[in-house]
Structures are given as structure tokens and as C-alpha cells.
Design a protein around this motif. Sequence first.
Motif, PDB file in Angstrom:
ATOM      1  N   VAL A 102      -0.613  -9.268   8.007  1.00 22.97           N
ATOM      2  CA  VAL A 102       0.833  -9.393   7.800  1.00 22.97           C
ATOM      3  C   VAL A 102       1.323  -8.448   6.705  1.00 22.97           C
ATOM      4  CG1 VAL A 102       2.715 -10.987   7.272  1.00 22.97           C
ATOM      5  CG2 VAL A 102       0.697 -11.815   8.513  1.00 22.97           C
ATOM      6  N   VAL A 103       2.467  -7.812   7.002  1.00 20.48           N
ATOM      7  CA  VAL A 103       3.176  -7.005   6.008  1.00 20.48           C
ATOM      8  C   VAL A 103       4.596  -7.545   5.917  1.00 20.48           C
ATOM      9  CG1 VAL A 103       3.998  -4.711   5.346  1.00 20.48           C
ATOM     10  CG2 VAL A 103       1.803  -4.963   6.541  1.00 20.48           C
ATOM     11  N   HIS A 104       5.021  -7.943   4.726  1.00 18.44           N
ATOM     12  CA  HIS A 104       6.346  -8.534   4.538  1.00 18.44           C
ATOM     13  C   HIS A 104       7.358  -7.486   4.045  1.00 18.44           C
ATOM     14  CE1 HIS A 104       4.715 -12.497   5.163  1.00 18.44           C
ATOM     15  NE2 HIS A 104       3.921 -12.437   4.094  1.00 18.44           N
ATOM     16  N   GLY A 105       8.619  -7.876   4.104  1.00 18.57           N
ATOM     17  CA  GLY A 105       9.686  -7.092   3.482  1.00 18.57           C
ATOM     18  C   GLY A 105      10.112  -5.858   4.238  1.00 18.57           C
ATOM     19  N   LEU A 106       9.894  -5.817   5.565  1.00 14.99           N
ATOM     20  CA  LEU A 106      10.273  -4.646   6.373  1.00 14.99           C
ATOM     21  C   LEU A 106      11.670  -4.866   6.934  1.00 14.99           C
ATOM     22  CD1 LEU A 106       6.853  -4.161   8.220  1.00 14.99           C
ATOM     23  CD2 LEU A 106       7.691  -2.944   6.185  1.00 14.99           C
ATOM     24  N   ASP A 107      12.669  -4.371   6.230  1.00 14.94           N
ATOM     25  CA  ASP A 107      14.072  -4.635   6.540  1.00 14.94           C
ATOM     26  C   ASP A 107      14.572  -3.690   7.635  1.00 14.94           C
ATOM     27  OD1 ASP A 107      16.773  -5.158   6.611  1.00 14.94           O
ATOM     28  OD2 ASP A 107      17.087  -4.985   4.447  1.00 14.94           O
ATOM     29  N   PHE A 108      14.754  -4.219   8.846  1.00 11.76           N
ATOM     30  CA  PHE A 108      15.220  -3.387   9.964  1.00 11.76           C
ATOM     31  C   PHE A 108      16.607  -2.826   9.706  1.00 11.76           C
ATOM     32  CE2 PHE A 108      16.732  -7.654  10.827  1.00 11.76           C
ATOM     33  CZ  PHE A 108      18.004  -7.473  11.326  1.00 11.76           C
ATOM     34  N   ARG A 109      17.395  -3.481   8.864  1.00 10.74           N
ATOM     35  CA  ARG A 109      18.747  -3.010   8.583  1.00 10.74           C
ATOM     36  C   ARG A 109      18.746  -1.697   7.805  1.00 10.74           C
ATOM     37  NH1 ARG A 109      20.867  -8.239   5.554  1.00 10.74           N
ATOM     38  NH2 ARG A 109      19.058  -7.566   4.350  1.00 10.74           N
ATOM     39  N   GLU A 110      17.610  -1.416   7.119  1.00 15.79           N
ATOM     40  CA  GLU A 110      17.475  -0.184   6.337  1.00 15.79           C
ATOM     41  C   GLU A 110      16.579   0.833   7.045  1.00 15.79           C
ATOM     42  OE1 GLU A 110      19.245   0.331   3.679  1.00 15.79           O
ATOM     43  OE2 GLU A 110      20.097  -1.689   3.846  1.00 15.79           O
ATOM     44  N   SER A 111      16.323   0.614   8.299  1.00 17.56           N
ATOM     45  CA  SER A 111      15.434   1.506   9.053  1.00 17.56           C
ATOM     46  C   SER A 111      16.201   2.706   9.607  1.00 17.56           C
ATOM     47  CB  SER A 111      14.796   0.737  10.217  1.00 17.56           C
ATOM     48  OG  SER A 111      15.770   0.386  11.184  1.00 17.56           O
ATOM     49  N   HIS A 112      15.467   3.611  10.263  1.00 17.65           N
ATOM     50  CA  HIS A 112      16.090   4.666  11.046  1.00 17.65           C
ATOM     51  C   HIS A 112      15.285   4.846  12.330  1.00 17.65           C
ATOM     52  CE1 HIS A 112      12.922   7.041   9.040  1.00 17.65           C
ATOM     53  NE2 HIS A 112      13.001   7.867  10.079  1.00 17.65           N
ATOM     54  N   ILE A 113      15.897   5.448  13.312  1.00 16.16           N
ATOM     55  CA  ILE A 113      15.263   5.588  14.628  1.00 16.16           C
ATOM     56  C   ILE A 113      15.122   7.070  14.954  1.00 16.16           C
ATOM     57  CG2 ILE A 113      15.442   5.039  17.095  1.00 16.16           C
ATOM     58  CD1 ILE A 113      17.296   2.692  16.228  1.00 16.16           C
ATOM     59  N   ARG A 114      13.917   7.466  15.317  1.00 19.48           N
ATOM     60  CA  ARG A 114      13.672   8.841  15.729  1.00 19.48           C
ATOM     61  C   ARG A 114      12.832   8.828  17.007  1.00 19.48           C
ATOM     62  NH1 ARG A 114      13.702  14.121  13.950  1.00 19.48           N
ATOM     63  NH2 ARG A 114      11.949  15.422  14.631  1.00 19.48           N
ATOM     64  N   ARG A 115      13.386   9.472  18.041  1.00 20.39           N
ATOM     65  CA  ARG A 115      12.716   9.544  19.335  1.00 20.39           C
ATOM     66  C   ARG A 115      12.303   8.158  19.850  1.00 20.39           C
ATOM     67  NH1 ARG A 115       8.871  14.924  18.374  1.00 20.39           N
ATOM     68  NH2 ARG A 115      10.594  16.417  18.147  1.00 20.39           N
ATOM     69  N   GLY A 116      13.191   7.214  19.640  1.00 18.67           N
ATOM     70  CA  GLY A 116      12.946   5.873  20.137  1.00 18.67           C
ATOM     71  C   GLY A 116      11.982   5.040  19.322  1.00 18.67           C
ATOM     72  N   ARG A 117      11.559   5.558  18.174  1.00 20.70           N
ATOM     73  CA  ARG A 117      10.640   4.832  17.294  1.00 20.70           C
ATOM     74  C   ARG A 117      11.398   4.393  16.041  1.00 20.70           C
ATOM     75  NH1 ARG A 117       5.718   3.669  19.278  1.00 20.70           N
ATOM     76  NH2 ARG A 117       4.500   4.432  17.492  1.00 20.70           N
ATOM     77  N   VAL A 118      11.150   3.176  15.606  1.00 14.94           N
ATOM     78  CA  VAL A 118      11.880   2.593  14.485  1.00 14.94           C
ATOM     79  C   VAL A 118      11.022   2.664  13.227  1.00 14.94           C
ATOM     80  CG1 VAL A 118      13.099   0.554  13.632  1.00 14.94           C
ATOM     81  CG2 VAL A 118      13.043   1.034  16.097  1.00 14.94           C
ATOM     82  N   TYR A 119      11.572   3.286  12.174  1.00 15.85           N
ATOM     83  CA  TYR A 119      10.834   3.482  10.923  1.00 15.85           C
ATOM     84  C   TYR A 119      11.542   2.763   9.772  1.00 15.85           C
ATOM     85  CZ  TYR A 119       8.379   7.257  13.346  1.00 15.85           C
ATOM     86  OH  TYR A 119       7.629   7.995  14.238  1.00 15.85           O
ATOM     87  N   CYS A 120      10.746   2.079   8.966  1.00 13.96           N
ATOM     88  CA  CYS A 120      11.233   1.466   7.731  1.00 13.96           C
ATOM     89  C   CYS A 120      10.468   2.135   6.596  1.00 13.96           C
ATOM     90  CB  CYS A 120      10.985  -0.035   7.754  1.00 13.96           C
ATOM     91  SG  CYS A 120      11.701  -0.914   6.361  1.00 13.96           S
ATOM     92  N   GLY A 121      11.096   3.119   5.969  1.00 17.38           N
ATOM     93  CA  GLY A 121      10.376   3.939   5.006  1.00 17.38           C
ATOM     94  C   GLY A 121       9.275   4.698   5.719  1.00 17.38           C
ATOM     95  N   ASP A 122       8.047   4.569   5.238  1.00 17.36           N
ATOM     96  CA  ASP A 122       6.905   5.249   5.850  1.00 17.36           C
ATOM     97  C   ASP A 122       6.227   4.410   6.933  1.00 17.36           C
ATOM     98  OD1 ASP A 122       7.252   7.420   4.168  1.00 17.36           O
ATOM     99  OD2 ASP A 122       5.964   6.559   2.599  1.00 17.36           O
ATOM    100  N   VAL A 123       6.719   3.189   7.140  1.00 20.82           N
ATOM    101  CA  VAL A 123       6.095   2.286   8.113  1.00 20.82           C
ATOM    102  C   VAL A 123       6.810   2.405   9.457  1.00 20.82           C
ATOM    103  CG1 VAL A 123       5.539  -0.110   8.671  1.00 20.82           C
ATOM    104  CG2 VAL A 123       5.436   0.686   6.286  1.00 20.82           C
ATOM    105  N   CYS A 124       6.042   2.669  10.499  1.00 22.39           N
ATOM    106  CA  CYS A 124       6.609   2.693  11.846  1.00 22.39           C
ATOM    107  C   CYS A 124       6.544   1.280  12.411  1.00 22.39           C
ATOM    108  CB  CYS A 124       5.846   3.658  12.748  1.00 22.39           C
ATOM    109  SG  CYS A 124       6.528   3.721  14.431  1.00 22.39           S
ATOM    110  N   LEU A 125       7.695   0.627  12.492  1.00 26.36           N
ATOM    111  CA  LEU A 125       7.740  -0.735  13.020  1.00 26.36           C
ATOM    112  C   LEU A 125       7.305  -0.780  14.478  1.00 26.36           C
ATOM    113  CD1 LEU A 125      11.101  -2.074  11.485  1.00 26.36           C
ATOM    114  CD2 LEU A 125       8.807  -2.053  10.489  1.00 26.36           C
TER     115      LEU A 125
END
Length: 333
Positions: free
Chosen positions: A38-61
Motif C-alpha cells: 500500500v502507498v497512501h496519499g496519492l491525490d488524483f486531484r493533483e495528478s496529470h494525464i499523459r497519453r492516457g496514463r495518470v501520474y501523481c508526481g513521479d508515481v504512475c497511478l
Amino acid sequence: MLSVGTFLPAKADGGGVIAPDEHAVLLGLLEQTPGWEVVHGLDFRESHIRRGRVYCGDVCLSDLDVYLWHVDFARKPGSYDLDALLTLNRDTLVIPDPEQVAVAFDKHWAYLTLDRAGVAVPDSVLVSARNVEAAEPALAEWGCAVLKPRRGCFGWGVTFIDSFTTLRDIVGYIDAETTETRVRGVSQAASGRSFLLERFYPNSPHDWLGVTFVGGEIAYGFRKDGDRHARWNDTAWKVYDAGRGGGSVRYQEVPPSHTGLLHAARRAFDLPLVGFDVICHEGRPMVVDVNTGPALYEELFAAAGKTMAHELHRAYAAAVHRATGEQLQRSAR
């Protein structure tokens, strides 16, 4: 080993609804779940999307197996928050399912879903500013109605309508204030914004009931105190929370006359956390609202002999177990 990301903030954080003490226990329970990393604190509201992939900082959700979330978010069509969840849901098991959430928090689609599941809901009519007169026969039949924001909450904007003239003028005012009447010299018919008009059913605040489901089971029922009641007149009222903070509740047993209706409503959406508001009209219970992000009250869990953290962990673990099991069954076919 399942890779599980979460965004389940505590109440003190922006948009969180989990009591801080219970929050710490919940995160610990999730981390101790066998077979989960488990990894906590991955806020999708602060993510960005590139080529259909969702990133939260350096973590690819999108590389996660599972993503758990429970937080307030922007709900309007085209909002980034919902787009991020829907995009993530294409590659990752997102719980709760944002597609189900998007249906449930839209009152028009929620009523259609509940009605087709055999759940009693208010009669309603959906019109646009272009054809608001189509609501006149329904309003004449009902006598009174309620104009509701489709994705509203806390009673904000819910307006009592006792004549077609009032409805027409409110719709006209909103449209005039939010759209241009002419573009490059070409007049526009109207914005096309939809308006949900719902039949008003006389009911008593003493019979109003909120019910929260956790993991498919009724966690508790509750009623709102008088400071959350706003009256339009001697017989018409609504629940209204000016601060949008919840609270002002007291524990209430769910009567047996309501349980069949409520379980049918819960099955219609199949969300790990969901709430329903119920009124009684002429002795008949009726669902008048669906809460996809219900407030979680520590004192109400305690009154029901439960603890918030353990109930939430049970709900999320069961949802993941069921969904991953269904995925394995599909892949084996």
C-alpha cells in the motif's frame, strides 16, 4: 501481491471526511491487509494525464492494481477530477467505481437508475431553457414542485416552485445571467442547460431519515437537528447546511418498513460507501437523494456498536476481493 494506492484523507485535510483518530487506524489496517502493498496519499486531484496514463508526481497511478479513494471532488461535467478518475479506471481497479459514482451523484440519472430497480423516487421532469413550457402540465398536475441542482448537495439552490410563472422566471433569470443572447449577430435559442423539476411531496422533518451503507450493510440511520431545517412555508421545508460541513445529527434506528427499499437502492449502485435520504409521504418511504460521498460520523458508528476504521477497512477489503475475483474469472474464460 497487489499494489494498492489510496487517497483517503482525514477530516482536517481538504475534502476529507474521516475522523483523524480513525484515519490513522484505517491506514494501519490497510497496510496490514495480507497480500497488499500500500502507498497512501496519492491525490488524483493533483495528478496529470499523459497519453492516457495518470501520474501523481513521479508515481504512475495507472501502474497500480487498485486505487482506493474517498474525498470531495469537482463534480461538474468536464471537471478534471472526474476525468482523472475515469481515465484511471481504464487501466486500474478504482474503488469506488467513478462511472457508478457519476451516475449516482447526478439526480436525474440516479432517479432513473433507482426507478428501474423498483425503488420509489419522486416524479420528475427534465427540461431545458428552450422548452421550459413542457414542465407546465406536470406542475399543474402536482400543484407544487422543487427545482434541484442535478449535482447539488447540502440543500444549496433547492428551490420551492408553486407556479409555472415562478419556474419560467427563475429559468429565464439563470439563463440570462449565464449565457450570451447573441453571437456575431445570430440569436441563440438558449443555452440548452437542463433543469430538473421534482414533484413536492408533503412530509414531516420527524419522518426524514438519512441512512449510510458501508460494505453493503446499514452502518446507521440518522436525523438532522432543527438548525439544519429551512422552511419555505408552513408545510414545505428542506434540509439545508449553510456551511456545507455536515454534523448536527442524531442516531436513529432504521425502521423495518424502510429496509427493503434501502437495500434495493444500495444494490442499484453497488458502491462500498453510499448514503440515502428518505422521506415518508402518506406512510410510504421514498428515496429523495443519493450521497456518493456520505459524511462519516464517529459518534453514529459508536451508537450502532461499530468503529469507523474497522467498518471502512471491511468495506474496501471486500470490494477489492470481489472485484479482483471477478477479473480472474473473466480472464480464465
